[in-house]
Write a protein that holds these residues in place. Sequence first.
Motif, PDB file in Angstrom:
ATOM      1  N   PRO A 135       0.834  -1.215   0.000  1.00 18.34           N
ATOM      2  CA  PRO A 135       0.000   0.000   0.000  1.00 18.34           C
ATOM      3  C   PRO A 135       0.860   1.253   0.000  1.00 18.34           C
ATOM      4  O   PRO A 135       1.930   1.292   0.608  1.00 18.34           O
ATOM      5  N   VAL A 136       0.379   2.269  -0.695  1.00 21.24           N
ATOM      6  CA  VAL A 136       1.094   3.537  -0.780  1.00 21.24           C
ATOM      7  C   VAL A 136       0.745   4.382   0.446  1.00 21.24           C
ATOM      8  O   VAL A 136      -0.425   4.509   0.816  1.00 21.24           O
ATOM      9  N   THR A 137       1.739   4.933   1.068  1.00 23.45           N
ATOM     10  CA  THR A 137       1.514   5.810   2.218  1.00 23.45           C
ATOM     11  C   THR A 137       1.023   7.167   1.727  1.00 23.45           C
ATOM     12  O   THR A 137       1.689   7.848   0.950  1.00 23.45           O
ATOM     13  N   ARG A 138      -0.156   7.540   2.164  1.00 18.36           N
ATOM     14  CA  ARG A 138      -0.729   8.824   1.731  1.00 18.36           C
ATOM     15  C   ARG A 138      -0.017   9.978   2.431  1.00 18.36           C
ATOM     16  O   ARG A 138       0.348   9.906   3.598  1.00 18.36           O
ATOM     17  N   ARG A 139       0.179  11.038   1.676  1.00 16.84           N
ATOM     18  CA  ARG A 139       0.869  12.211   2.197  1.00 16.84           C
ATOM     19  C   ARG A 139       0.198  13.467   1.661  1.00 16.84           C
ATOM     20  O   ARG A 139      -0.551  13.430   0.691  1.00 16.84           O
ATOM     21  N   MET A 140       0.453  14.584   2.312  1.00 19.62           N
ATOM     22  CA  MET A 140      -0.010  15.902   1.860  1.00 19.62           C
ATOM     23  C   MET A 140      -1.524  15.927   1.595  1.00 19.62           C
ATOM     24  O   MET A 140      -1.979  16.532   0.623  1.00 19.62           O
ATOM     25  N   GLU A 141      -2.284  15.310   2.476  1.00 19.10           N
ATOM     26  CA  GLU A 141      -3.729  15.230   2.268  1.00 19.10           C
ATOM     27  C   GLU A 141      -4.422  16.581   2.397  1.00 19.10           C
ATOM     28  O   GLU A 141      -5.556  16.742   1.921  1.00 19.10           O
ATOM     29  N   ASP A 142      -3.780  17.535   3.023  1.00 16.98           N
ATOM     30  CA  ASP A 142      -4.375  18.862   3.181  1.00 16.98           C
ATOM     31  C   ASP A 142      -3.908  19.840   2.107  1.00 16.98           C
ATOM     32  O   ASP A 142      -4.203  21.028   2.160  1.00 16.98           O
ATOM     33  N   GLN A 143      -3.178  19.327   1.091  1.00 20.67           N
ATOM     34  CA  GLN A 143      -2.651  20.173   0.025  1.00 20.67           C
ATOM     35  C   GLN A 143      -3.488  20.009  -1.247  1.00 20.67           C
ATOM     36  O   GLN A 143      -4.281  19.075  -1.392  1.00 20.67           O
ATOM     37  N   SER A 144      -3.297  20.919  -2.200  1.00 20.99           N
ATOM     38  CA  SER A 144      -4.025  20.856  -3.467  1.00 20.99           C
ATOM     39  C   SER A 144      -3.077  21.198  -4.619  1.00 20.99           C
ATOM     40  O   SER A 144      -2.132  21.967  -4.459  1.00 20.99           O
ATOM     41  N   VAL A 145      -3.348  20.580  -5.766  1.00 23.16           N
ATOM     42  CA  VAL A 145      -2.552  20.810  -6.977  1.00 23.16           C
ATOM     43  C   VAL A 145      -3.490  21.169  -8.120  1.00 23.16           C
ATOM     44  O   VAL A 145      -4.506  20.487  -8.349  1.00 23.16           O
ATOM     45  N   LEU A 146      -3.138  22.213  -8.846  1.00 30.27           N
ATOM     46  CA  LEU A 146      -3.886  22.644 -10.019  1.00 30.27           C
ATOM     47  C   LEU A 146      -2.987  22.438 -11.234  1.00 30.27           C
ATOM     48  O   LEU A 146      -1.894  23.010 -11.314  1.00 30.27           O
ATOM     49  N   VAL A 147      -3.405  21.580 -12.167  1.00 30.64           N
ATOM     50  CA  VAL A 147      -2.617  21.276 -13.360  1.00 30.64           C
ATOM     51  C   VAL A 147      -3.256  21.979 -14.551  1.00 30.64           C
ATOM     52  O   VAL A 147      -4.434  21.747 -14.860  1.00 30.64           O
ATOM     53  N   LEU A 148      -2.506  22.822 -15.226  1.00 31.25           N
ATOM     54  CA  LEU A 148      -3.003  23.565 -16.381  1.00 31.25           C
ATOM     55  C   LEU A 148      -2.499  22.905 -17.655  1.00 31.25           C
ATOM     56  O   LEU A 148      -1.289  22.831 -17.883  1.00 31.25           O
ATOM     57  N   GLY A 149      -3.404  22.413 -18.491  1.00 33.11           N
ATOM     58  CA  GLY A 149      -3.019  21.737 -19.724  1.00 33.11           C
ATOM     59  C   GLY A 149      -3.387  20.279 -19.653  1.00 33.11           C
ATOM     60  O   GLY A 149      -3.430  19.684 -18.574  1.00 33.11           O
ATOM     61  N   ALA A 447       6.166  16.596 -10.558  1.00 36.80           N
ATOM     62  CA  ALA A 447       5.334  15.979  -9.516  1.00 36.80           C
ATOM     63  C   ALA A 447       6.191  15.579  -8.317  1.00 36.80           C
ATOM     64  O   ALA A 447       5.807  15.793  -7.157  1.00 36.80           O
ATOM     65  N   ARG A 448       7.353  15.000  -8.569  1.00 34.70           N
ATOM     66  CA  ARG A 448       8.246  14.613  -7.478  1.00 34.70           C
ATOM     67  C   ARG A 448       8.721  15.844  -6.708  1.00 34.70           C
ATOM     68  O   ARG A 448       8.875  15.798  -5.484  1.00 34.70           O
ATOM     69  N   SER A 449       8.932  16.940  -7.406  1.00 31.40           N
ATOM     70  CA  SER A 449       9.333  18.176  -6.739  1.00 31.40           C
ATOM     71  C   SER A 449       8.217  18.680  -5.824  1.00 31.40           C
ATOM     72  O   SER A 449       8.472  19.101  -4.687  1.00 31.40           O
ATOM     73  N   ILE A 450       6.983  18.649  -6.301  1.00 33.37           N
ATOM     74  CA  ILE A 450       5.845  19.065  -5.484  1.00 33.37           C
ATOM     75  C   ILE A 450       5.757  18.200  -4.230  1.00 33.37           C
ATOM     76  O   ILE A 450       5.448  18.691  -3.135  1.00 33.37           O
ATOM     77  N   GLY A 452       8.176  16.863  -2.694  1.00 30.10           N
ATOM     78  CA  GLY A 452       9.373  16.983  -1.873  1.00 30.10           C
ATOM     79  C   GLY A 452      10.296  15.791  -1.956  1.00 30.10           C
ATOM     80  O   GLY A 452      11.148  15.589  -1.082  1.00 30.10           O
ATOM     81  N   LEU A 453      10.162  14.989  -3.027  1.00 27.79           N
ATOM     82  CA  LEU A 453      11.017  13.814  -3.208  1.00 27.79           C
ATOM     83  C   LEU A 453      12.355  14.228  -3.814  1.00 27.79           C
ATOM     84  O   LEU A 453      12.463  15.278  -4.458  1.00 27.79           O
ATOM     85  N   PRO A 454      13.392  13.406  -3.636  1.00 26.18           N
ATOM     86  CA  PRO A 454      14.720  13.768  -4.166  1.00 26.18           C
ATOM     87  C   PRO A 454      14.697  13.974  -5.674  1.00 26.18           C
ATOM     88  O   PRO A 454      14.007  13.256  -6.410  1.00 26.18           O
ATOM     89  N   ARG A 455      15.466  14.960  -6.115  1.00 27.79           N
ATOM     90  CA  ARG A 455      15.586  15.218  -7.544  1.00 27.79           C
ATOM     91  C   ARG A 455      16.371  14.104  -8.213  1.00 27.79           C
ATOM     92  O   ARG A 455      17.359  13.608  -7.676  1.00 27.79           O
ATOM     93  N   GLN A 456      15.928  13.685  -9.398  1.00 27.15           N
ATOM     94  CA  GLN A 456      16.635  12.674 -10.172  1.00 27.15           C
ATOM     95  C   GLN A 456      17.224  13.306 -11.427  1.00 27.15           C
ATOM     96  O   GLN A 456      16.637  14.236 -11.986  1.00 27.15           O
ATOM     97  N   PRO A 457      18.378  12.833 -11.891  1.00 32.09           N
ATOM     98  CA  PRO A 457      18.989  13.419 -13.089  1.00 32.09           C
ATOM     99  C   PRO A 457      18.059  13.305 -14.294  1.00 32.09           C
ATOM    100  O   PRO A 457      17.319  12.325 -14.444  1.00 32.09           O
ATOM    101  N   MET A 458      18.092  14.316 -15.145  1.00 33.62           N
ATOM    102  CA  MET A 458      17.297  14.297 -16.370  1.00 33.62           C
ATOM    103  C   MET A 458      17.924  13.314 -17.359  1.00 33.62           C
ATOM    104  O   MET A 458      19.086  13.467 -17.732  1.00 33.62           O
ATOM    105  N   PRO A 459      17.190  12.271 -17.777  1.00 37.63           N
ATOM    106  CA  PRO A 459      17.779  11.323 -18.726  1.00 37.63           C
ATOM    107  C   PRO A 459      17.972  11.953 -20.096  1.00 37.63           C
ATOM    108  O   PRO A 459      17.351  12.971 -20.417  1.00 37.63           O
TER     109      PRO A 459
END
Length: 537
Positions: A135-149, A447-450, A452-459
């Motif tokens: 099971p995935v641990t839920r996080r940031m349940e009190d936050q909101s994201v607006l995706v444009l596009g 999404a990972r930045s939002i 707060g997950l570690p940054r990964q190199p751009m392939p």
Amino acid sequence: MDHAPQPVLGPDVSETDSSMPDQTLYDVAAVEDVKEGEVLSIILKERPIALVCVGGEVHAVGGRCPHKGAPLRGRLHCRSKVHGDVIVCPWHKALFGVRDGKVKEPVAFASLPVYPVRLVEGRVLVGVSATKPAPVTRRMEDQSVLVLGGGAAAASAIYTLREEGFGGSIILIGDESSLPYDRPSLSKGIFLGGPDKVQPPLLLNEGFFAHHEITRVQGTVASLDCETRRVRLEDGRDYSADHVLITTGGRPVRPDLPGIGLEGVMTLHDVRDARDISQNITGEQAVILIGGGLTTLELASALRQKGAGVTVIAPDQVIPMEAQWGREVGRVLLRLHTDNGVAFITDSSVVGIYGTDRVEGVELADGMKLPCTHVLVAVGNEPCRGFLPDDVGTEPESGTTGIVVDDSMQVLPGIHAAGDVATFRHEGTFYRIEHWRQAQIEGRAAARSILGLPRQPMPMPWYWTQQFGKKLEYMGWGESFDRVLIEGDLGGFDFMAVYMKDQKVVALVSAGRSSAMARAAVDFEGFVEKEVRTVII
């Protein structure tokens, strides 16, 4: 080679391992047949399964990529510096974890199922029922994201947010009524079957949006207040969120030519454009394409297969894609098109489109007039960023009108951008890369930045094109090159082209080498050292 499984009673095996589901396991292969670095494909009760050996342990995951069903077999087990042991899809380079089956890099939007494995006396036993994912641990349940596009970057970001446990609200605002779909298929002949069949595959279906409680809003963004993160739509509605992700992409450039507004002048951007092309261009008509990039060449291929007469006008580009892919590969493309009846004009440019109520032809700079029934313009895209203040996401030295982001795809605190609209810096150079997989890579990174997950190199960027049934793949950052080495049969479209600058390999172009390009997608430098320098250089 597929192996016929032999059943073994589950309890006899699983009683010694409490983590093993109580189910029948099947003898599918000898342990020695599952070799490090390779994927052994089997069929178990009509289920394709891929076996992978890592350090003496054998793992079993789904044997087909969930994106398009590519078979996972052969030299597709790789070691990623970022993700560890992965299986890579040979067709579109999605990466999956060997142990958990999870998507590590797009383009897939579903994980591989994982099957129980037991090694007994040199044999591999596999269960037919997939294990339940943790099971995935839920996080940031009190936050909101607006995706444009509503394109590939948006879909990838939404999938990643939920996959990584984001429990807050997500609202997707797009100007199309459709769910995010596979836009590259539009130029690759999807309109050949008639307008009623022009429906590109969805990236995420209705069930995904419903299950993950994602709200969809159709509308066009008029403005974004970056300080309050409030979006206003053209119809007056407004929305705000803790995080805003801009994935508005680009729109085709329409050059300032006389007659550009005549009926019959077209661009290809969305499914509505593809339906127009399918409905209005028939096999008896003459079409002129303005532009010389891959979209132009793909459209030329599709329209010729429909039977239409096709002329490509690409000034100063005697050989297609020569600047990007070199003279040798460019000549092969040119021959492929001319052999299939495509005409090229490269020594003059269009100065006007003439006609009374609709297109009747084009006029060239040298005075020549070419009659036609339709004109398709494909001279590039401009980023859709008109709703942003002029001083946001701009940097004069970038040389682009895209939205400039930092290493975490962030424009300002709480504001991110990804996909065709975004410009990022890699090793000191600015890039705005307009390709489908890259958009998904960036959407995932945002999404990972939002989260707060570690940054990964751009392939390293990868893209592909399909023309007259021939598939070519490119991998590189678009750097200049001073030498091209080719191994294989250029004319037979079975080759690997290596692009070098000062003895450094900067890019690859191939045909008929999808597995090799898949390995390069995981570890470009390692692939070059182990396979390119020993075989080609």
